[in-house]
Motif scaffolding. Structure first.
Motif, short mmCIF file in Angstrom:
data_model
loop_
_atom_site.label_atom_id
_atom_site.label_comp_id
_atom_site.label_asym_id
_atom_site.label_seq_id
_atom_site.Cartn_x
_atom_site.Cartn_y
_atom_site.Cartn_z
N GLU A 205 2.66 13.04 -6.33
CA GLU A 205 3.95 12.70 -5.74
C GLU A 205 3.80 11.67 -4.64
O GLU A 205 2.77 11.57 -3.96
CB GLU A 205 4.63 13.96 -5.18
CG GLU A 205 3.92 14.63 -4.04
CD GLU A 205 4.72 15.76 -3.45
OE1 GLU A 205 5.88 15.99 -3.84
OE2 GLU A 205 4.17 16.43 -2.54
N PHE A 206 4.86 10.92 -4.46
CA PHE A 206 4.91 9.88 -3.44
C PHE A 206 4.95 10.49 -2.06
O PHE A 206 5.66 11.48 -1.82
CB PHE A 206 6.15 9.02 -3.68
CG PHE A 206 6.47 8.07 -2.57
CD1 PHE A 206 7.58 8.25 -1.76
CD2 PHE A 206 5.65 6.98 -2.32
CE1 PHE A 206 7.89 7.38 -0.74
CE2 PHE A 206 5.94 6.09 -1.31
CZ PHE A 206 7.06 6.29 -0.52
N VAL A 207 4.21 9.89 -1.14
CA VAL A 207 4.21 10.33 0.25
C VAL A 207 4.81 9.25 1.15
O VAL A 207 5.80 9.48 1.84
CB VAL A 207 2.78 10.67 0.72
CG1 VAL A 207 2.77 10.96 2.23
CG2 VAL A 207 2.21 11.84 -0.07
N ALA A 208 4.20 8.05 1.14
CA ALA A 208 4.65 6.98 2.01
C ALA A 208 4.18 5.65 1.46
O ALA A 208 3.20 5.60 0.70
CB ALA A 208 4.12 7.18 3.43
N ALA A 209 4.85 4.58 1.85
CA ALA A 209 4.47 3.25 1.41
C ALA A 209 4.78 2.24 2.50
O ALA A 209 5.64 2.48 3.36
CB ALA A 209 5.21 2.88 0.12
N ILE A 210 4.07 1.10 2.44
CA ILE A 210 4.27 0.06 3.45
C ILE A 210 4.17 -1.30 2.77
O ILE A 210 3.34 -1.51 1.88
CB ILE A 210 3.23 0.22 4.59
CG1 ILE A 210 3.55 -0.72 5.75
CG2 ILE A 210 1.81 0.03 4.09
CD1 ILE A 210 2.77 -0.37 7.03
N SER A 211 5.02 -2.21 3.18
CA SER A 211 5.00 -3.56 2.63
C SER A 211 3.79 -4.32 3.14
O SER A 211 3.14 -3.91 4.12
CB SER A 211 6.28 -4.30 3.02
OG SER A 211 6.35 -4.43 4.44
N TRP A 212 3.48 -5.46 2.50
CA TRP A 212 2.28 -6.16 2.91
C TRP A 212 2.38 -6.71 4.32
O TRP A 212 1.38 -6.86 5.01
CB TRP A 212 1.91 -7.25 1.91
CG TRP A 212 2.89 -8.38 1.66
CD1 TRP A 212 3.68 -8.53 0.56
CD2 TRP A 212 3.14 -9.53 2.49
NE1 TRP A 212 4.41 -9.68 0.64
CE2 TRP A 212 4.10 -10.32 1.82
CE3 TRP A 212 2.65 -9.97 3.72
CZ2 TRP A 212 4.59 -11.52 2.33
CZ3 TRP A 212 3.13 -11.16 4.23
CH2 TRP A 212 4.10 -11.92 3.54
N LEU B 226 0.83 -1.20 0.00
CA LEU B 226 0.00 0.00 0.00
C LEU B 226 0.86 1.25 0.00
O LEU B 226 1.99 1.24 0.49
CB LEU B 226 -0.89 -0.01 1.23
CG LEU B 226 -1.87 -1.17 1.31
CD1 LEU B 226 -2.30 -1.41 2.74
CD2 LEU B 226 -3.07 -0.93 0.43
N GLY B 227 0.28 2.30 -0.53
CA GLY B 227 1.00 3.56 -0.56
C GLY B 227 0.06 4.74 -0.47
O GLY B 227 -1.14 4.61 -0.73
N TRP B 228 0.62 5.87 -0.11
CA TRP B 228 -0.09 7.14 -0.12
C TRP B 228 0.65 8.09 -1.06
O TRP B 228 1.89 8.19 -1.02
CB TRP B 228 -0.15 7.77 1.27
CG TRP B 228 -1.11 7.12 2.22
CD1 TRP B 228 -0.83 6.16 3.15
CD2 TRP B 228 -2.51 7.37 2.33
NE1 TRP B 228 -1.96 5.80 3.83
CE2 TRP B 228 -3.02 6.54 3.36
CE3 TRP B 228 -3.40 8.23 1.68
CZ2 TRP B 228 -4.36 6.54 3.74
CZ3 TRP B 228 -4.73 8.24 2.05
CH2 TRP B 228 -5.21 7.40 3.07
N PHE B 229 -0.11 8.77 -1.87
CA PHE B 229 0.41 9.79 -2.77
C PHE B 229 -0.42 11.05 -2.58
O PHE B 229 -1.50 11.01 -1.99
CB PHE B 229 0.32 9.33 -4.23
CG PHE B 229 1.21 8.16 -4.54
CD1 PHE B 229 0.85 6.87 -4.18
CD2 PHE B 229 2.41 8.35 -5.20
CE1 PHE B 229 1.69 5.79 -4.45
CE2 PHE B 229 3.25 7.29 -5.49
CZ PHE B 229 2.88 6.02 -5.11
#
Length: 128
Positions: free
Chosen positions: A45-52, A33-36
């Motif tokens: 633009e990219f903000v944050a991401a997390i692995s499953w 998952l990610g937040w943009f």
């Protein structure tokens, strides 16, 4: 997969907000998952991401220390805690998802084209 963001709104400079994104994904636990975000007249633009697995996270360099991404696989929710907000954080924030069952639980993704599913966005406005 449907993604529905919530938690956006108007906040004063220096304030905090927590965004939530609920996913209707049967296999949410193996979804990265990610937040943009996208401000008016600017590119997404990219903000944050997390692995499953939730064990690995990544952030845009300019946001480290102020934003925190987390997930609750039991509830199919990913969060973005935003602290010390500034007027420059004003944007529509989008949640994104990617099936990542073929990747180890340490992978996360930071480029928009790597994601398959997107939410409709939630507006965050920071007033100075």
């Amino acid at each position: 997969v449907q993604l529905v963001e919530s938690g956006g709104g108007l906040v004063q400079d220096g304030g905090s907000l927590r965004l939530s994104c609920v996913a209707s994904a049967r296999f949410f636990s193996t979804t990265a998952l990610g937040w943009f975000r996208q401000a008016p007249g600017k590119e997404r633009e990219f903000v944050a991401a997390i692995s499953w697995s939730g064990t690995n996270t990544g952030y845009a360099d300019s946001l480290k220390g102020r934003f925190t991404i987390s997930r609750d696989n039991a509830k199919n929710i990913v969060y973005l805690q935003m602290d010390s907000l500034k007027s420059g954080d004003t944007a529509v924030y989008y949640c994104a998802a990617k099936s990542a069952s073929s990747y180890s639980g340490t992978y996360y993704f930071i480029r928009p084209y790597e994601y398959t599913y997107w939410g409709q966005g939630t507006l965050v406005t920071v007033s100075s």
